[in-house]
Design a protein around this motif. Structure first.
Motif, PDB file in Angstrom:
ATOM      1  N   GLY A 198     -37.388 -25.262 -22.572  1.00 37.14           N
ATOM      2  CA  GLY A 198     -37.631 -25.927 -23.864  1.00 37.14           C
ATOM      3  C   GLY A 198     -38.818 -25.142 -24.429  1.00 37.14           C
ATOM      4  N   ALA A 199     -39.502 -24.379 -23.971  1.00 35.43           N
ATOM      5  CA  ALA A 199     -40.684 -23.384 -24.502  1.00 35.43           C
ATOM      6  C   ALA A 199     -40.136 -22.650 -25.620  1.00 35.43           C
ATOM      7  N   GLY A 200     -39.008 -21.982 -25.597  1.00 36.63           N
ATOM      8  CA  GLY A 200     -38.514 -21.252 -26.600  1.00 36.63           C
ATOM      9  C   GLY A 200     -38.112 -19.964 -26.108  1.00 36.63           C
ATOM     10  N   ILE A 218     -28.754 -31.552 -33.279  1.00 39.08           N
ATOM     11  CA  ILE A 218     -29.569 -30.436 -32.667  1.00 39.08           C
ATOM     12  C   ILE A 218     -28.768 -29.898 -31.610  1.00 39.08           C
ATOM     13  N   LYS A 219     -29.232 -28.453 -30.959  1.00 45.33           N
ATOM     14  CA  LYS A 219     -28.530 -28.202 -29.992  1.00 45.33           C
ATOM     15  C   LYS A 219     -29.719 -28.172 -28.892  1.00 45.33           C
ATOM     16  N   LEU A 220     -29.615 -28.563 -27.672  1.00 47.20           N
ATOM     17  CA  LEU A 220     -30.782 -28.446 -26.833  1.00 47.20           C
ATOM     18  C   LEU A 220     -30.793 -27.193 -25.878  1.00 47.20           C
ATOM     19  N   SER A 221     -32.004 -26.842 -25.335  1.00 44.53           N
ATOM     20  CA  SER A 221     -31.940 -25.627 -24.506  1.00 44.53           C
ATOM     21  C   SER A 221     -31.375 -26.081 -23.207  1.00 44.53           C
ATOM     22  N   GLY A 222     -31.101 -24.734 -22.448  1.00 50.22           N
ATOM     23  CA  GLY A 222     -30.417 -25.141 -21.196  1.00 50.22           C
ATOM     24  C   GLY A 222     -31.008 -26.038 -20.194  1.00 50.22           C
ATOM     25  N   GLY A 223     -32.037 -25.979 -20.170  1.00 50.72           N
ATOM     26  CA  GLY A 223     -32.846 -26.963 -19.183  1.00 50.72           C
ATOM     27  C   GLY A 223     -32.922 -28.446 -19.650  1.00 50.72           C
ATOM     28  N   GLU A 224     -33.019 -28.541 -21.002  1.00 50.20           N
ATOM     29  CA  GLU A 224     -32.928 -29.967 -21.405  1.00 50.20           C
ATOM     30  C   GLU A 224     -31.510 -30.398 -21.262  1.00 50.20           C
ATOM     31  N   LYS A 225     -30.630 -29.610 -21.491  1.00 50.45           N
ATOM     32  CA  LYS A 225     -29.302 -29.982 -21.085  1.00 50.45           C
ATOM     33  C   LYS A 225     -28.977 -30.522 -19.852  1.00 50.45           C
TER      34      LYS A 225
HETATM   35  N1  LIG Z   1     -29.683 -24.701 -32.160  1.00 52.18           N
HETATM   36  C1  LIG Z   1     -30.662 -25.517 -32.256  1.00 52.18           C
HETATM   37  N2  LIG Z   1     -30.705 -26.525 -33.027  1.00 52.18           N
HETATM   38  C2  LIG Z   1     -31.989 -27.316 -33.113  1.00 52.18           C
HETATM   39  N3  LIG Z   1     -32.882 -27.128 -31.980  1.00 52.18           N
HETATM   40  C3  LIG Z   1     -32.724 -26.409 -30.819  1.00 52.18           C
HETATM   41  C4  LIG Z   1     -31.575 -25.332 -31.057  1.00 52.18           C
HETATM   42  N4  LIG Z   1     -31.710 -24.626 -29.953  1.00 52.18           N
HETATM   43  C5  LIG Z   1     -32.841 -24.997 -29.318  1.00 52.18           C
HETATM   44  N5  LIG Z   1     -33.491 -25.883 -30.047  1.00 52.18           N
HETATM   45  C6  LIG Z   1     -34.773 -26.617 -29.664  1.00 52.18           C
HETATM   46  O1  LIG Z   1     -35.560 -25.330 -29.553  1.00 52.18           O
HETATM   47  C7  LIG Z   1     -36.545 -25.714 -28.254  1.00 52.18           C
HETATM   48  C8  LIG Z   1     -36.700 -24.422 -27.830  1.00 52.18           C
HETATM   49  O2  LIG Z   1     -35.185 -24.136 -26.997  1.00 52.18           O
HETATM   50  P1  LIG Z   1     -34.950 -22.959 -26.172  1.00 52.18           P
HETATM   51  O3  LIG Z   1     -33.603 -22.887 -26.047  1.00 52.18           O
HETATM   52  O4  LIG Z   1     -35.533 -21.650 -26.709  1.00 52.18           O
HETATM   53  O5  LIG Z   1     -35.727 -23.088 -24.808  1.00 52.18           O
HETATM   54  P2  LIG Z   1     -35.738 -22.282 -23.781  1.00 52.18           P
HETATM   55  O6  LIG Z   1     -37.067 -22.178 -23.279  1.00 52.18           O
HETATM   56  O7  LIG Z   1     -34.778 -21.258 -23.741  1.00 52.18           O
HETATM   57  O8  LIG Z   1     -35.593 -23.437 -22.702  1.00 52.18           O
HETATM   58  P3  LIG Z   1     -34.593 -23.536 -21.350  1.00 52.18           P
HETATM   59  O9  LIG Z   1     -35.347 -22.548 -20.201  1.00 52.18           O
HETATM   60  O10 LIG Z   1     -34.394 -24.706 -20.922  1.00 52.18           O
HETATM   61  O11 LIG Z   1     -33.351 -22.763 -21.521  1.00 52.18           O
HETATM   62  C9  LIG Z   1     -36.042 -26.746 -27.468  1.00 52.18           C
HETATM   63  O12 LIG Z   1     -36.766 -27.865 -27.847  1.00 52.18           O
HETATM   64  C10 LIG Z   1     -34.792 -27.065 -28.211  1.00 52.18           C
HETATM   65  O13 LIG Z   1     -34.300 -28.391 -28.179  1.00 52.18           O
END
Ligand SMILES: Nc1ncnc2c1ncn2[C@@H]1O[C@H](COP(=O)(O)OP(=O)(O)OP(=O)(O)O)[C@@H](O)[C@H]1O
Ligand SMILES: Nc1ncnc2c1ncn2[C@@H]1O[C@H](COP(=O)(O)OP(=O)(O)OP(=O)(O)O)[C@@H](O)[C@H]1O
Ligand SMILES: [Mg+2]
Lengths: 584, 569
Positions: A371-373, B454-461
């Protein structure tokens, strides 16, 4: 109403055919007119005067009229069928093309099933209206225009009587129209929900089964179909009442004509045949009115569908080419983030003030808590979204000034979730590059350490995936995605957690191949397994949307911070052991 | 059904007197008899009112029937699909399965609510009219009927082609739907490869085929009807006027009856015949839909409860794989002679090459497939001897590819236990270390995922999926790479919570990051469907086999740097 006008716009390219169709409709209508007159003639003249010869003639005249009518109406229906299908084709094509233009955020926000419902079902509804409703409507209008003068010429009194009931009918109709319209919208919505659920739950069947929720899902589904059912029944009831009232009003009209007409015959102001013909004509008068009910339903349905189709067409893609965007076909591959901030929504900042300068040929690893982005960052490079603030430059040019297609074609993006299509393995790998040769495909598969596995399959590269084919393990899918991406020979390669489902051995094989491939390209690698990224030129550490540290592995482990923590956590056991070994 | 039959006959019957009354009226007019015009008026209006009312009742009943039928059919199809095993879903495109439930059923409904009723109504009318016409003037009736053979011939000539064209349309439409679904769901891939234009081109190709097929179909239909109309309305009416006219002039027929005849024959005889023919055409078109619907309904789930299957009692967690062989495709074994004995409370880890059969091991445990040979026992029960539900309810699996649904986060977690309270949901979220992320969202647990959310990140899912499994409180927990998208820190926090939760329960973990599994009681190393090594972390390291080499690969750097530091020490 404006939607209907817009739909007519779709007919514009075929306007000559439309004119032809209207002309043919006119002809068809015209051919319906003589028959009552002929019957009148037979009853009033031929029969009383025993005109045998004329009767023979009449036989052939009727045959002739109908032959003509048959030919005309065949051409008409053919034309209309063609027009309807053609408009459907155009609408589908436009919608689909437009859907493809829409940015990812559009898809983030919608269930696939609902998008499908628009591209398919709604457009079908519109087609029914064009081939069914429109034609009847126009024919009916023409009939009215032709018949009203005819009956007035025949007998003004009777004509006035026949027309007297029309206002009642119109009033009755208006009353219903108000209720039917919102219902149609509701019905389309409930249909949407139905398709949406279906699509989602069928594709998520593994979860449904894992939690033994089959019965629960069936109940949920029944709720959706029941809603649809209730609405449809309400609409049907309304329509039926409308139709029943119309039948009665029509009968009153016909009855009145017979009544008054018979009286007129009694006083010899009207001949019997004329009365018969007249009642024949008022059929032409009332039938269109009755049919209006059907048309109305169709039109309401189509209206609701049009709203939805045009809504898709009117959604503006968020990411589009700037008018003066240039096409850059040979990127060197330097990527610069300049004070980039980005939020998926206003109150949610996924990236905050990102600054990063990547040289061509570098391997940049991105790590950080979930979730870091990280994904968001690479999504911006592929321009799936546009930065809210700041700018991203590729080869020194703002990415918004480069043609989208030319950027994406030179980016190889392996996303976190590997998605393959139901075609053969070879075709899946070739997806990024249609002209790839067999050798290139095999090479790509070898790079992804898949070749040996594929060769164990009876059909080898022609094995289909999914329907009528096999299912791959998740790691195999990931490797397919990697093979697909490397085949395009991209300038910028992005691997978002692309080896997470691989064991270290397979991963090492893939990486050895990738390392060669990565030379001379710009590479972004996201991974949680630190062994994967330790050899990167630079490691970018992200946390809560910010870059908190950049450095090589050696530099970062030495510093206290996010990276060191991650490192310690992942290698705790190894460290413990090494320590244990050292101590004992 | 009976009601509908009665109503149809009444509607058909009500149609008949109209022309007779008119005939009577006309004859009276000709002969200058006096007639109560008001009565005629009343009769006409009365009949119409009757027709209107009965017609209303009828269409209502029919719509009701049709809609009920549709609902019932869709329910059956859907609930049947739910019982089918995973294998079925892997072999069918989602779009096509959807089309089965939506389009095929709709086609059937058209037949039922449209044509069936017409069939009854028309048969009734036809019989009535034939009787009346033959009584009134059998010769004229025969003349009127003389064109019917042409009718039938015309129909028979067309019907085969129409049927074939309709099948073609169906097939092409399904192909289009299947592709459409896949490409829309895979928008991400399409976009990453900038393949939008190719996709559009391909879609255009398909829709163009569909266009051509549809035009062909509609052309065939039009030809059939046009010729039928010509034969019926054209030739039929001409014949009657001609022959009836001669009869009248020879005073064998009254003018009123002639008029009645014309309206009977055009309105009540050819119409029904035409529609009866049309019904056949409908049947032909519906045939394909029917086949597919029954095809689905007749598909037997590969995995079924035995009739004497028992309910699985509370699982203690003793899992045995005994000489297990398994193949997805005949002749291609994926698991070969697997033997494992897992004591209650153990944490077992599967490691091994991608594609070596780890997920398959787990799929067999929740009995998504049945072993080809050998047996899997849980607490001494062969999985095939217990009911599927009672087994799966106690086995909580977090599958490798995370799937969440388009509802709120709360509902998604609650999917693991439908009657869970909010507290329980939040508790599970905390255990999965996702609570703080959710709470930071403006709408918290009520945030929608996906559509208008919203869409969640892979780890959040992944963490939500874990929370969902935790909430279901399984007796056996299976994590198939459930933490692959998590950083090690988050992962170890979850691990702690899980350790606590799973105390005394058996758990299975598939992971490639070895730090995830070093603490397992038993590590099973798989390769190409066979177990190559099994033992604890320490044992396997000492063996110096596959596991040890995997370990060294992954921990190389750490080990090296430690050694370096050790030297420094
Ligand atoms: N399409 C979207 N709409 C709204 N929020 C989103 C969307 N995609 C991601 N987010 C939010 O933005 C933040 C960053 O997401 P991101 O997918 O970049 O994380 P990540 O670092 O790749 O995490 P992971 O390692 O879990 O994949 C997260 O809090 C996520 O919930
Ligand atoms: N439903 C299926 N139909 C046919 N073959 C399948 C199916 N599922 C898996 N396979 C095949 O069985 C083999 C084992 O797959 P499985 O998913 O068990 O591997 P895995 O060890 O979990 O791999 P990974 O670590 O990549 O997930 C693979 O070669 C795969 O292609
Ligand atoms: Mg797996």
């Amino acid at each position: 109403m404006s939607n209907f006008r817009r739909l007519l716009g779709y007919l514009r390219p075929y306007r000559y055919r439309v004119f032809l169709a209207v002309f043919l409709m006119f002809m068809v209508t015209l051919t319906a007119l003589p028959l009552p007159r002929i019957i009148q003639f037979v009853i009033d003249r031929v029969l009383p005067h025993h005109m045998w010869h004329t009767l023979n003639w009449i036989f052939w005249i009727i045959i002739g009229i109908y032959l003509f009518r048959g030919i005309v109406s065949f051409s008409l229906n053919y034309l209309i069928g063609w027009l309807g299908q053609r408009v459907v084709f155009d609408l589908r094509f436009h919608s689909y093309r437009h859907l493809n233009r829409l940015s990812l955020s559009y898809y983030d926000q919608r269930q696939t099933g609902k998008i499908m419902a628009r591209a398919v079902d709604d457009i079908n509804v519109i087609q029914y209206m064009i081939t069914g409703g429109f034609v009847t409507l126009i024919t009916d209008m023409l009939t009215l225009v032709l018949v009203i003068p005819v009956i007035f010429l025949m007998n003004v009194k009777l004509a006035l009587i026949a027309m007297a009931v029309v206002p009642i009918y119109v009033f009755n109709y208006k009353l219903f129209l108000k209720k039917i319209r919102p219902l149609s919208v509701e019905i389309r919505k409930s249909w949407d929900a139905l398709i949406g659920t279906l699509q989602e739950k069928i594709s998520g069947i593994t979860v449904v089964k894992a939690f033994v929720r089959e019965n629960f899902e069936t109940e949920q589904f029944i709720k959706t179909i029941r809603l649809n059912y209730d609405l449809q029944m309400t609409q049907a009831t309304l329509n039926r009442i409308l139709a029943a009232t119309a039948t009665i009003i029509r009968a009153v009209g016909t009855g009145l004509v017979y009544w008054i007409g018979a009286k007129l015959v009694g006083v010899h102001t009207l001949k019997v045949g004329e009365l018969v013909a007249f009642t024949g004509y008022i059929g032409y008068l009332y039938d269109p009115a009755l049919r209006l009910v059907d048309f109305n339903v169709q039109a309401q349905w189509a209206g609701a569908s049009m709203d939805r189709v045009f809504e898709v067409l009117d959604t503006r893609p968020e990411i589009t080419d700037a008018p003066n965007a240039k096409s850059m076909s040979n990127l060197k591959g330097s990527v610069t983030f300049r004070h980039v901030s980005f939020g998926y929504s206003r109150d949610n900042q996924a990236l905050i003030d990102i600054n990063l300068d990547v040289q061509p040929g570098e391997v940049i690893a991105i790590v950080g808590p979930s979730g870091a982005g990280k994904t968001t960052l690479v999504n911006l490079i592929a321009r799936f979204y546009d930065a809210t603030e700041g700018a991203i430059l590729i080869d020194g040019v703002d990415i918004r000034q480069i043609r989208l297609e030319s950027v994406r074609r030179q980016i190889g993006y392996v996303s976190q979730e590997s998605l393959l299509f139901s075609v053969s393995l070879a075709e899946n790998i070739r997806y990024g590059r249609n002209d790839a040769t067999r050798e290139q495909i095999i090479q790509a598969a070898k790079n992804a350490d898949l070749h040996d596995f594929i060769m164990t399959l009876p059909d080898g590269y022609d094995t289909k995936i999914g329907e009528e084919g096999i299912k791959l393990s998740v790691g195999q899918k990931q490797r397919m995605a990697i093979a697909r991406a490397t085949l395009t020979n991209p300038r910028i390669l992005i691997l978002d957690d692309a080896t997470s489902a691989l064991d270290s051995k397979t991963e090492a094989n893939v990486q050895a191949a990738l390392e060669k491939l990565m030379k001379g390209r710009t590479n972004f690698v996201i991974a949680h397994r630190l062994a994967t990224i330790m050899n990167a030129d630079r490691i970018v550490v992200m946390d809560k949307g910010r870059i908190v540290d950049i450095g090589t592995h050696a530099e970062l482990v030495a510093r206290e911070g996010v990276y060191q923590n991650l490192y310690n956590e992942q290698f705790k056991s190894a460290q413990d052991e090494a320590l244990a070994e050292l101590l004992g | 059904m009976v009601l509908i039959a009665i109503l149809t006959v009444i509607t058909a019957g009500l149609g008949l007197p109209g022309p007779l009354i008119v005939a009577h009226l006309i004859d009276s007019l000709f002969k200058h008899h006096s007639i109560n015009l008001f009565l005629v008026f009343l009769a006409l209006v009365g009949i119409a009112a009757g027709t209107g009312l009965v017609g209303y009742a009828l269409t209502f009943a029919v719509t009701y029937l049709g809609q009920q039928f549709k609902m019932e059919m869709r329910r059956r199809l859907y609930s049947h699909m739910q019982t089918l095993s995973l294998g079925y879903f892997e072999k069918n495109q989602i779009g096509k399965m959807m089309s089965n439930i939506t389009n095929d059923v709709a086609t059937l409904d058209q037949l039922i609510s449209g044509s069936f009723v017409r069939l009854m109504q028309d048969s009734a009318t036809l019989i009535g009219v034939l009787v009346i016409v033959f009584i009134k003037d059998w010769k004229l009736a025969l003349v009127a009927l003389s064109v019917s053979p042409f009718y039938v011939a015309n129909y028979l000539l067309h019907i085969g082609h129409i049927k074939k064209a309709a099948d073609d349309v169906r097939e092409e439409r399904d192909v289009m739907l299947g592709d459409l679904q896949e490409k829309l769901a895979g928008a991400m891939v399409v976009k990453s490869y900038a393949k939008e234009r190719t996709e559009v081109r391909q879609f255009v190709g398909q829709t163009r085929n569909l266009l051509d097929l549809n035009v062909d179909l509609s052309m065939l239909g039009t030809r059939l009807w046009t010729i039928a109309e010509f034969i019926g309305s054209g030739c039929g009416v001409a014949l009657i006027i001609w022959y009836g006219g001669r009869e009248e002039m020879m005073n064998r027929l009254s003018p009123g009856n002639l008029v009645a005849f014309i309206s009977f024959i055009t309105g009540y005889m050819y119409g029904p015949i035409l529609r009866l023919i049309q019904l056949n055409d409908q049947f032909a078109r519906t045939n394909a839909a029917l086949n597919r619907i029954f095809g689905t309904l007749d598909t037997e789930p590969n995995i079924q409860n035995k009739p004497e299957a028992k309910v699985m009692p509370d699982i203690k967690g003793h899992v045995e794989y005994k000489h297990v062989w398994f193949e997805y495709e005949p002749g291609q074994p994926v698991l070969k002679d697997i033997n494992l004995d897992i004591k209650p409370g153990m944490m077992v880890a599967f490691v091994g090459q991608s594609g070596s059969g780890k997920t398959t091991m787990i799929n067999l445990l929740s009995r998504h497939y049945d072993v080809t040979d050998g047996a899997i026992l849980v607490d001494g029960y062969d999985l095939r001897d217990v009911t599927i539900d009672s087994l799966r309810k106690q086995v909580g699996v977090v599958i490798q590819e995370t799937i969440l649904f388009n509802t709120s986060i709360r509902e998604n977690i609650r999917y693991g236990k439908l009657d869970a309270t909010n507290e329980e949901v939040e508790e599970a979220a905390r255990a999965a270390n996702i609570a703080h992320v959710i709470e930071a969202l403006p709408k918290g647990y009520d945030t929608l995922i996906g559509e208008s959310g919203i869409k969640l990140s892979g780890g959040e899912k992944q963490r939500i999926a874990i929370a969902r499994a935790i909430l279901s409180d399984p007796r056996i927990l299976v994590l198939d790479e459930a933490t692959s998208s998590l950083d090690s820190e988050t992962e170890s926090l979850i691990q702690e919570a899980l350790d606590h939760l799973m105390k005394g329960r058996t758990s299975f973990v598939v992971a490639h990051r070895l730090s995830t599994i070093v603490a397992s009681d038993l590590i099973v190393v798989m390769e190409k469907g066979v177990i190559r090594e099994a033992g604890s972390h320490i044992e396997l390291l000492q063996q110096g086999g596959i596991y040890a080499s995997l370990y060294n690969q992954q921990f190389k750097v750490a080990l090296e740097s430690r050694e370096a530091e050790g030297v420094k020490l």
